[in-house]
Motif scaffolding. Structure first.
Motif, PDB file in Angstrom:
ATOM      1  N   LEU A 130       0.831  -1.211   0.000  1.00  0.00           N
ATOM      2  CA  LEU A 130       0.000   0.000   0.000  1.00  0.00           C
ATOM      3  C   LEU A 130       0.860   1.253   0.000  1.00  0.00           C
ATOM      4  O   LEU A 130       0.582   2.216  -0.727  1.00  0.00           O
ATOM      5  CB  LEU A 130      -0.912  -0.014   1.229  1.00  0.00           C
ATOM      6  CG  LEU A 130      -1.877   1.164   1.376  1.00  0.00           C
ATOM      7  CD1 LEU A 130      -2.822   1.232   0.188  1.00  0.00           C
ATOM      8  CD2 LEU A 130      -2.658   1.058   2.677  1.00  0.00           C
ATOM      9  N   PHE A 230      -3.571  -2.541  -5.600  1.00  0.00           N
ATOM     10  CA  PHE A 230      -3.821  -1.197  -5.064  1.00  0.00           C
ATOM     11  C   PHE A 230      -3.720  -0.143  -6.166  1.00  0.00           C
ATOM     12  O   PHE A 230      -4.501   0.817  -6.193  1.00  0.00           O
ATOM     13  CB  PHE A 230      -2.842  -0.877  -3.947  1.00  0.00           C
ATOM     14  CG  PHE A 230      -3.061  -1.680  -2.696  1.00  0.00           C
ATOM     15  CD1 PHE A 230      -4.335  -1.865  -2.193  1.00  0.00           C
ATOM     16  CD2 PHE A 230      -1.992  -2.261  -2.024  1.00  0.00           C
ATOM     17  CE1 PHE A 230      -4.551  -2.608  -1.039  1.00  0.00           C
ATOM     18  CE2 PHE A 230      -2.194  -3.001  -0.875  1.00  0.00           C
ATOM     19  CZ  PHE A 230      -3.475  -3.176  -0.373  1.00  0.00           C
ATOM     20  N   THR A 256     -10.774   0.946  -0.968  1.00  0.00           N
ATOM     21  CA  THR A 256      -9.522   0.408  -1.499  1.00  0.00           C
ATOM     22  C   THR A 256      -9.425  -1.099  -1.328  1.00  0.00           C
ATOM     23  O   THR A 256      -9.113  -1.826  -2.289  1.00  0.00           O
ATOM     24  CB  THR A 256      -8.322   1.086  -0.806  1.00  0.00           C
ATOM     25  OG1 THR A 256      -8.466   2.502  -0.893  1.00  0.00           O
ATOM     26  CG2 THR A 256      -7.033   0.662  -1.463  1.00  0.00           C
ATOM     27  N   SER A 260      -9.226  -4.058  -4.330  1.00  0.00           N
ATOM     28  CA  SER A 260      -7.887  -4.605  -4.567  1.00  0.00           C
ATOM     29  C   SER A 260      -7.721  -6.008  -4.011  1.00  0.00           C
ATOM     30  O   SER A 260      -6.622  -6.549  -4.020  1.00  0.00           O
ATOM     31  CB  SER A 260      -6.836  -3.689  -3.936  1.00  0.00           C
ATOM     32  OG  SER A 260      -7.050  -3.570  -2.539  1.00  0.00           O
TER      33      SER A 260
END
Length: 351
Positions: A130, A230, A256, A260
């Motif tokens: 991330l 991501f 997110t 992802s």
């Protein structure tokens, strides 16, 4: 109203699935015939030509036919050795190895230890992925460090793990005494239950060392796949969530992460698969390990990671003995790989 079946409908999906199944069946029958007449090379030619013919039949054009034909050459190079491995085995010997407790222990270690390595790689790799996806100064250096295990020779990886963590290594201060009432925590280190134990951080010839070696070589797959997941998330969706009052954690949890998750799951599967196949680093760090088998209530016994076990079988028993065990490991790996990937994706698709 048009009666034309749209792309992606159940009818099209069924037809496509039937076509694929028919194509695979023909390929297997062709290989069986070529193997039976001792001409496996003829099957390689048949596979390439038949793939090009199917591409032509489906009207892919000259470029599509060329791409499919050339791509099938690589697929044959990958599939033919595996088909030859399985077809060359003595079924009686495979059954004998399948009932051997020593083989059971090796296969158990080859599922259990890679699972721990994959979980560790994902748990620590996702936060790093991330951060890498968002970018920062000095990112190139971190990316190089993450990818370095991909090019480091496996024997060097094993030696590096030993230098870092064995003897007077970085974590020799980690010693834990666990009384009997908390002995369940010893499961991670494969120690018997209900007795309590004193744990010294040791990697040479231990399950801990095996997991560390596997994590070293498999973590890049988890990090890179998660990072790609991501990066694929539309930043405008995250921005919209922030403008609607969501903080960073809520944005990650609600936007997110769900978008992802495929990348994270793919990274975990690839990390597990890479750990299963590791030989060099494991052979140096933990050639022999003691495990409790059957799990929880079995007895301690010495075994090896399956690739190491197969190498030992090859050096002591020859090609037939090692080939039978290799066939069992291949079947187990394929089965687990397909089950995990099928369950991991709600739509049954593949990333």
């Amino acid at each position: 109203m048009s009666t034309e079946t749209t792309r992606g409908s159940p009818a099209v999906a069924l037809g496509t699935g039937t076509t694929v199944l028919a194509f695979v069946t023909v390929q297997l029958l062709a290989f069986a015939f070529a193997f039976g007449v001792d001409r496996p090379g003829a099957y390689a030619l048949f596979a390439v030509v038949s793939t090009g013919a199917v591409a032509h039949y489906r009207d892919r054009g000259a470029f599509g036919v060329a791409a499919a034909t050339l791509g099938s050459v690589l697929l044959v190079l990958l599939a033919l050795p595996l088909l030859m491995l399985v077809a060359s085995q003595d079924p009686g010997l495979v059954v004998e190895k399948a009932t051997d407790p020593a083989v059971h222990r090796a296969l158990y270690v080859s599922v259990y230890a890679p699972m721990l390595a994959a979980l560790l790689s994902v748990a620590l790799g996702v936060p790093l992925a991330l951060v890498l996806a968002r970018g920062f100064h000095g990112q190139a250096l971190v990316e190089t460090l993450v990818d370095l295990p991909l090019v480091v020779p496996h024997s060097v990886a094993g030696l590096a793990v030993l230098f870092a963590y064995s003897g007077d290594g970085a974590f020799d201060w980690l010693a834990v005494s666990i009384p009997g009432e908390f002995a369940a925590f010893g499961l991670l280190f494969d120690v018997p239950l209900f007795d309590g134990f004193h744990y010294d951080f040791s990697v040479l010839g231990t399950m801990t060392g095996m997991v560390l070696a596997m994590t070293f070589v498999s973590a890049p797959f988890a990090v890179n796949a998660a990072r790609e997941g991501f990066e694929a998330v539309d930043s405008r969706l995250q921005y919209a969530a922030r403008t609607l009052g969501a903080n960073r954690w809520e944005t990650f949890r609600r936007v997110t992460a769900p978008l992802s998750v495929r990348g994270v799951l793919t990274g975990g599967v690839l990390a597990w698969a890479r750990a299963v196949s590791e030989f060099g680093a494991v052979a140096i760090v933990a050639y022999n390990v003691d495990v409790v088998y059957p799990p929880l209530f079995g007895e301690r016994a010495e075994t090896q990671h399956a690739p190491v076990f197969i190498f030992r079988e090859y050096t002591t028993g020859g090609l037939d003995e090692s080939g039978a065990v290799a066939t069992l490991l291949l079947a187990l790996s394929v089965a687990i790989f397909l089950v995990v990937r099928s369950l991991a994706y709600d739509d049954g698709g593949w990333p």
